[in-house]
Design an enzyme around this catalytic site. Structure first.
Site: not given
Ligand code: AMP
Length: 175
Positions: A61, A98
């Site tokens: 995205r 995680e």
């Molecule tokens: P992080 O590495 O934990 O910051 O996760 C970011 C990635 O996971 C991004 O590419 C987001 O598109 C996806 N992502 C994580 N949590 C969500 C959420 N609650 N809603 C939509 N996309 C999420």
């Protein structure tokens, strides 16, 4: 109405996706409103203090507004993809999730060493993915001068992971 309110009105919350307890922020409704998409791109560009040499978009995205932004700036757009998707010679970085690990890759010739880049994704959650992207940029010898996201989930403190790379972290809406 402010840009943040307009975005919030369009984003759809999907509870318990992809697993119980997660509220997925679905940005697909944004793409039905071309005027709002243009405002989002202008919103990102308007907050840039320095124009980057390239925008890096994180699969998948992060490709959407990332490419529009780069194109409007007349700058290259660089794809950062999950392991095994890029066709040419590449370098990768493995990072913890995680549960288990994930790996992202970039073409080895995608960035020049003296480039200043902005890393873009649709959403900042824990910051693990954007941090891994920063490590790849660093490995190549280029410099991260900022991050931008449509959505920031502030309660997950993702900014704390990114701040060592750049303090310039923009989220158009926060939860
Ligand atoms: P992080 O590495 O934990 O910051 O996760 C970011 C990635 O996971 C991004 O590419 C987001 O598109 C996806 N992502 C994580 N949590 C969500 C959420 N609650 N809603 C939509 N996309 C999420």
């Amino acid at each position: 109405m402010s840009l943040a309110s307009e975005i919030k009105q369009s984003i759809r919350d999907v509870p318990d996706f992809p697993k119980p307890g997660i509220v997925f922020k679905d940005i697909t409704p944004l793409f039905y409103d071309q005027e709002l998409c243009s405002k989002i791109v202008d919103g990102f560009i308007g907050q840039m203090t320095v124009i980057p040499d390239a925008i890096i978009g994180i699969e998948s995205r992060g490709f959407l507004f990332g490419f529009l932004m780069a194109n409007k700036l007349n700058k290259p757009f660089v794809l950062l993809r999950k392991a095994g998707k890029l066709p040419y010679k590449k370098i990768g970085f493995e990072y913890d999730l995680e549960y288990g690990t994930s790996k992202i890759e970039i073409h080895e010739d995608a960035l020049k060493k003296d480039w200043n880049v902005i890393i873009h994704d649709d959403l900042l959650a824990t910051g693990g993915t954007a941090e891994a992207a920063s490590q790849l940029v660093k490995q190549i010898g280029a410099k991260v001068i900022g991050f931008n996201f449509v959505v920031g989930l502030d309660f997950l403190n993702g900014k704390e992971k990114l701040i060592k790379h750049s303090k310039n972290i923009i989220c158009l809406v926060n939860y």
